[in-house]
Design a protein around this motif. Structure first.
Motif, PDB file in Angstrom:
ATOM      1  N   PHE A   6       0.829  -1.206   0.000  1.00  0.00           N
ATOM      2  CA  PHE A   6       0.000   0.000   0.000  1.00  0.00           C
ATOM      3  C   PHE A   6       0.859   1.249   0.000  1.00  0.00           C
ATOM      4  N   THR A   7       0.241   2.366  -0.337  1.00  0.00           N
ATOM      5  CA  THR A   7       0.892   3.672  -0.262  1.00  0.00           C
ATOM      6  C   THR A   7       0.060   4.534   0.668  1.00  0.00           C
ATOM      7  N   TYR A   8       0.685   5.123   1.654  1.00  0.00           N
ATOM      8  CA  TYR A   8      -0.029   6.005   2.580  1.00  0.00           C
ATOM      9  C   TYR A   8       0.655   7.365   2.538  1.00  0.00           C
ATOM     10  N   GLU A   9      -0.128   8.399   2.234  1.00  0.00           N
ATOM     11  CA  GLU A   9       0.422   9.754   2.214  1.00  0.00           C
ATOM     12  C   GLU A   9      -0.181  10.524   3.378  1.00  0.00           C
ATOM     13  N   SER A  10       0.657  11.077   4.240  1.00  0.00           N
ATOM     14  CA  SER A  10       0.108  11.804   5.399  1.00  0.00           C
ATOM     15  C   SER A  10       0.356  13.298   5.221  1.00  0.00           C
ATOM     16  N   TRP A  11      -0.482  14.075   5.894  1.00  0.00           N
ATOM     17  CA  TRP A  11      -0.354  15.536   5.870  1.00  0.00           C
ATOM     18  C   TRP A  11      -0.063  15.969   7.297  1.00  0.00           C
ATOM     19  N   GLN A  12       1.122  16.480   7.497  1.00  0.00           N
ATOM     20  CA  GLN A  12       1.532  16.809   8.860  1.00  0.00           C
ATOM     21  C   GLN A  12       0.826  18.054   9.387  1.00  0.00           C
ATOM     22  N   ALA A  13       0.427  17.982  10.645  1.00  0.00           N
ATOM     23  CA  ALA A  13      -0.057  19.180  11.351  1.00  0.00           C
ATOM     24  C   ALA A  13       0.285  18.988  12.815  1.00  0.00           C
ATOM     25  N   ARG A  14       0.415  20.082  13.526  1.00  0.00           N
ATOM     26  CA  ARG A  14       0.582  19.977  14.971  1.00  0.00           C
ATOM     27  C   ARG A  14      -0.826  19.976  15.556  1.00  0.00           C
ATOM     28  N   VAL A  15      -1.119  18.990  16.383  1.00  0.00           N
ATOM     29  CA  VAL A  15      -2.468  18.884  16.946  1.00  0.00           C
ATOM     30  C   VAL A  15      -2.392  18.987  18.469  1.00  0.00           C
ATOM     31  N   VAL A  16      -3.156  19.915  18.997  1.00  0.00           N
ATOM     32  CA  VAL A  16      -3.201  20.170  20.440  1.00  0.00           C
ATOM     33  C   VAL A  16      -4.617  19.810  20.870  1.00  0.00           C
ATOM     34  N   PHE A  17      -4.772  18.874  21.774  1.00  0.00           N
ATOM     35  CA  PHE A  17      -6.118  18.337  22.053  1.00  0.00           C
ATOM     36  C   PHE A  17      -6.394  18.306  23.561  1.00  0.00           C
ATOM     37  N   GLY A  18      -7.592  18.705  23.957  1.00  0.00           N
ATOM     38  CA  GLY A  18      -8.009  18.486  25.347  1.00  0.00           C
ATOM     39  C   GLY A  18      -8.850  19.622  25.907  1.00  0.00           C
ATOM     40  N   PRO A  19      -9.633  19.335  26.934  1.00  0.00           N
ATOM     41  CA  PRO A  19     -10.452  20.379  27.551  1.00  0.00           C
ATOM     42  C   PRO A  19      -9.577  21.538  28.038  1.00  0.00           C
ATOM     43  N   GLY A  20      -9.990  22.758  27.727  1.00  0.00           N
ATOM     44  CA  GLY A  20      -9.263  23.954  28.176  1.00  0.00           C
ATOM     45  C   GLY A  20      -8.134  24.373  27.240  1.00  0.00           C
ATOM     46  N   ARG A  21      -7.897  23.622  26.174  1.00  0.00           N
ATOM     47  CA  ARG A  21      -6.726  23.922  25.324  1.00  0.00           C
ATOM     48  C   ARG A  21      -6.899  25.200  24.495  1.00  0.00           C
ATOM     49  N   VAL A  22      -8.109  25.791  24.488  1.00  0.00           N
ATOM     50  CA  VAL A  22      -8.261  27.056  23.765  1.00  0.00           C
ATOM     51  C   VAL A  22      -7.307  28.102  24.335  1.00  0.00           C
ATOM     52  N   GLU A  23      -6.941  27.907  25.592  1.00  0.00           N
ATOM     53  CA  GLU A  23      -6.005  28.860  26.229  1.00  0.00           C
ATOM     54  C   GLU A  23      -4.637  28.848  25.562  1.00  0.00           C
ATOM     55  N   SER A  24      -4.329  27.809  24.824  1.00  0.00           N
ATOM     56  CA  SER A  24      -2.985  27.759  24.224  1.00  0.00           C
ATOM     57  C   SER A  24      -2.941  28.312  22.796  1.00  0.00           C
ATOM     58  N   VAL A  25      -4.052  28.852  22.304  1.00  0.00           N
ATOM     59  CA  VAL A  25      -4.057  29.338  20.915  1.00  0.00           C
ATOM     60  C   VAL A  25      -3.021  30.444  20.701  1.00  0.00           C
ATOM     61  N   ALA A  26      -3.001  31.411  21.608  1.00  0.00           N
ATOM     62  CA  ALA A  26      -2.047  32.520  21.432  1.00  0.00           C
ATOM     63  C   ALA A  26      -0.615  31.987  21.464  1.00  0.00           C
ATOM     64  N   ALA A  27      -0.330  31.063  22.390  1.00  0.00           N
ATOM     65  CA  ALA A  27       1.021  30.494  22.481  1.00  0.00           C
ATOM     66  C   ALA A  27       1.373  29.733  21.197  1.00  0.00           C
ATOM     67  N   GLU A  28       0.387  29.060  20.608  1.00  0.00           N
ATOM     68  CA  GLU A  28       0.643  28.327  19.363  1.00  0.00           C
ATOM     69  C   GLU A  28       1.005  29.285  18.227  1.00  0.00           C
ATOM     70  N   THR A  29       0.355  30.451  18.187  1.00  0.00           N
ATOM     71  CA  THR A  29       0.700  31.417  17.120  1.00  0.00           C
ATOM     72  C   THR A  29       2.112  31.962  17.348  1.00  0.00           C
ATOM     73  N   LYS A  30       2.495  32.095  18.627  1.00  0.00           N
ATOM     74  CA  LYS A  30       3.865  32.563  18.940  1.00  0.00           C
ATOM     75  C   LYS A  30       4.896  31.549  18.470  1.00  0.00           C
ATOM     76  N   LEU A  31       4.583  30.270  18.671  1.00  0.00           N
ATOM     77  CA  LEU A  31       5.498  29.218  18.216  1.00  0.00           C
ATOM     78  C   LEU A  31       5.749  29.326  16.712  1.00  0.00           C
ATOM     79  N   LEU A  32       4.749  29.834  16.002  1.00  0.00           N
ATOM     80  CA  LEU A  32       4.878  29.988  14.539  1.00  0.00           C
ATOM     81  C   LEU A  32       5.569  31.303  14.179  1.00  0.00           C
ATOM     82  N   GLY A  33       5.922  32.064  15.200  1.00  0.00           N
ATOM     83  CA  GLY A  33       6.625  33.327  14.972  1.00  0.00           C
ATOM     84  C   GLY A  33       5.699  34.469  14.585  1.00  0.00           C
ATOM     85  N   ALA A  34       4.386  34.327  14.834  1.00  0.00           N
ATOM     86  CA  ALA A  34       3.432  35.334  14.362  1.00  0.00           C
ATOM     87  C   ALA A  34       3.487  36.618  15.189  1.00  0.00           C
TER      88      ALA A  34
END
Ligand code: NAD
Length: 365
Positions: A6-34
């Motif tokens: 078989f051939t499997y092609e994946s698309w990479q993304a960073r996934v942050v999961f869990g109750p309350g994780r909306v609090e990390s959105v700003a930190a995630e944009t900082k990690l991207l240098g935004a």
């Protein structure tokens, strides 16, 4: 052990999961240098204030007008606002409509996209985007639209109305079925799809009985994540083409069309996919049983639409809708008249079964 190549092609993304994780959105944009973050947010979804507050002075702008099916004229207006703001990152918060709008922007305005999904549409994991011009919706793929980071917070979904929750869960189930049946399905995507089916199947009744049930909401969101991941590597089939024709032409709620149409398409194609349907039945808790009937029962038991008439579709729409559906590719040589007949049964909410569809199909070979 799987021994088929078989051939499997994946698309990479960073996934942050869990109750309350909306609090990390700003930190995630900082990690991207935004440095300048543009927020595209559905006003009905919670979490907007938290994200705005945590971004502070880095918030470059906020767009709050979202429309289903991503009309091109809306994309043009958001595009102008985003370009003027000079942003270097977009955060989208909301369901598939908000995600779809942001995807349409980053396709030609190449900045990282951080998606914060608040439904179970799964769009955040895919390279698929749709645009609607007038009454015609066109769906395409482009790696540039795929979010760089996805933040899943089940707490953001506790207020998702049950009238949206059930159909949205079926949208996810449709992704699972599409991934299982796809010509490029492989052991990785099938494992993801089947685990997603189990999670959604087990979590939906708990959430419909108690909307703020966090384990249940987490199960639905985790299922949506896996289903979207499987879909991203495989693709959709006849079922999605029918839903897009219905939704684009009649401006129906996208997720609701899935809950009604999915059991019927499963029944229509089951005879051509015996192995996949046996595994689907098992994941749906009916080993050796009929997955089409089980899906219909799951919808009916949870107050999810099972007839197109309830969505405003009328018999006189069905021929024109069918004419817009590409019948191939499909696991067998289905004809437009088979689709129209199937939609007629879906219109009135007939409970489909594998055997009745199989008999009908066998009659014309
Ligand atoms: P949606 O985004 O239109 O949301 C449905 C409704 O729920 C809206 O009224 C919205 O305001 C509200 N809402 C959303 N989150 C909420 C929350 N947490 N609390 C309260 N209300 C909330 O619907 P959807 O089904 O998520 O997305 C449908 C769109 O996504 C369609 O355009 C479809 O084509 C697209 N889609 C794309 C993909 C892909 O891979 N590209 C996959 C699935 C769906």
């Amino acid at each position: 052990m799987n021994d088929k190549p078989f051939t499997y092609e994946s698309w990479q993304a960073r996934v942050v999961f869990g109750p309350g994780r909306v609090e990390s959105v700003a930190a995630e944009t900082k990690l991207l240098g935004a440095k300048k973050v543009y927020l595209v947010a559905d006003p009905n979804a919670p979490g907007v204030d938290e994200v705005r507050r945590s971004l502070g002075a880095r918030l470059a702008g906020h767009w709050g007008e979202i429309a289903q099916h991503v009309p091109i004229e809306l994309v043009d207006r958001v595009w102008a606002a985003v370009e003027e703001s000079g942003t270097d990152c977009i955060v989208c918060l909301g369901g598939g409509s908000a995600t779809g709008l942001a995807k349409a922007i980053v396709k030609n305005y190449p900045v990282p996209l951080v998606a914060v999904p608040t439904t179970y549409a799964g769009s955040e994991m895919t390279t698929v985007y749709g645009l609607t011009d007038g009454d015609r919706k066109v769906t395409s793929r482009d790696p540039r639209v795929r979010p760089t980071t996805v933040v899943y917070d089940p707490e953001l979904t506790t207020g998702l109305p049950l009238a949206v929750t059930g159909p949205s869960a079926f949208n996810s189930l449709a992704h699972c079925v599409g991934a299982l049946a796809a010509p490029n399905a492989n052991p990785v995507t099938s494992a993801l799809a089947l685990e997603a089916v189990r999670r959604i199947h087990d979590s939906l009744p708990a959430v419909m009985a108690e909307p703020a049930n966090i384990p249940g909401r987490s199960g639905l969101q985790f299922g949506a994540f896996l289903a979207g991941t499987a879909l991203a590597s495989t693709g959709t089939g006849l079922h999605h083409r029918i839903c897009h024709a219905l939704g684009g032409m009649l401006n129906l709620p996208h997720a609701d069309t899935h809950s009604v149409v999915l059991p019927h398409v499963v029944a229509l194609n089951a005879a051509a996919l015996p192995e996949e349907m046996a595994r689907l039945a098992e994941a749906l808790g009916v080993p050796g049983g009929d997955p089409a009937a089980r899906l219909w029962d799951l919808a009916a038991a949870n107050g999810v639409a099972t007839d197109l008439a309830a969505l405003g579709v009328r018999q006189e729409h069905l021929h024109a809708v069918t004419e817009r559906v590409d019948v191939q590719p499909n696991p067998w040589a289905v004809r437009p008249e088979d689709i129209e007949a199937m939609l007629t049964r879906a219109l009135v909410g007939e409970r489909p079964t594998h055997s009745t569809e199989h008999d009908r199909v066998s009659q014309h070979g």
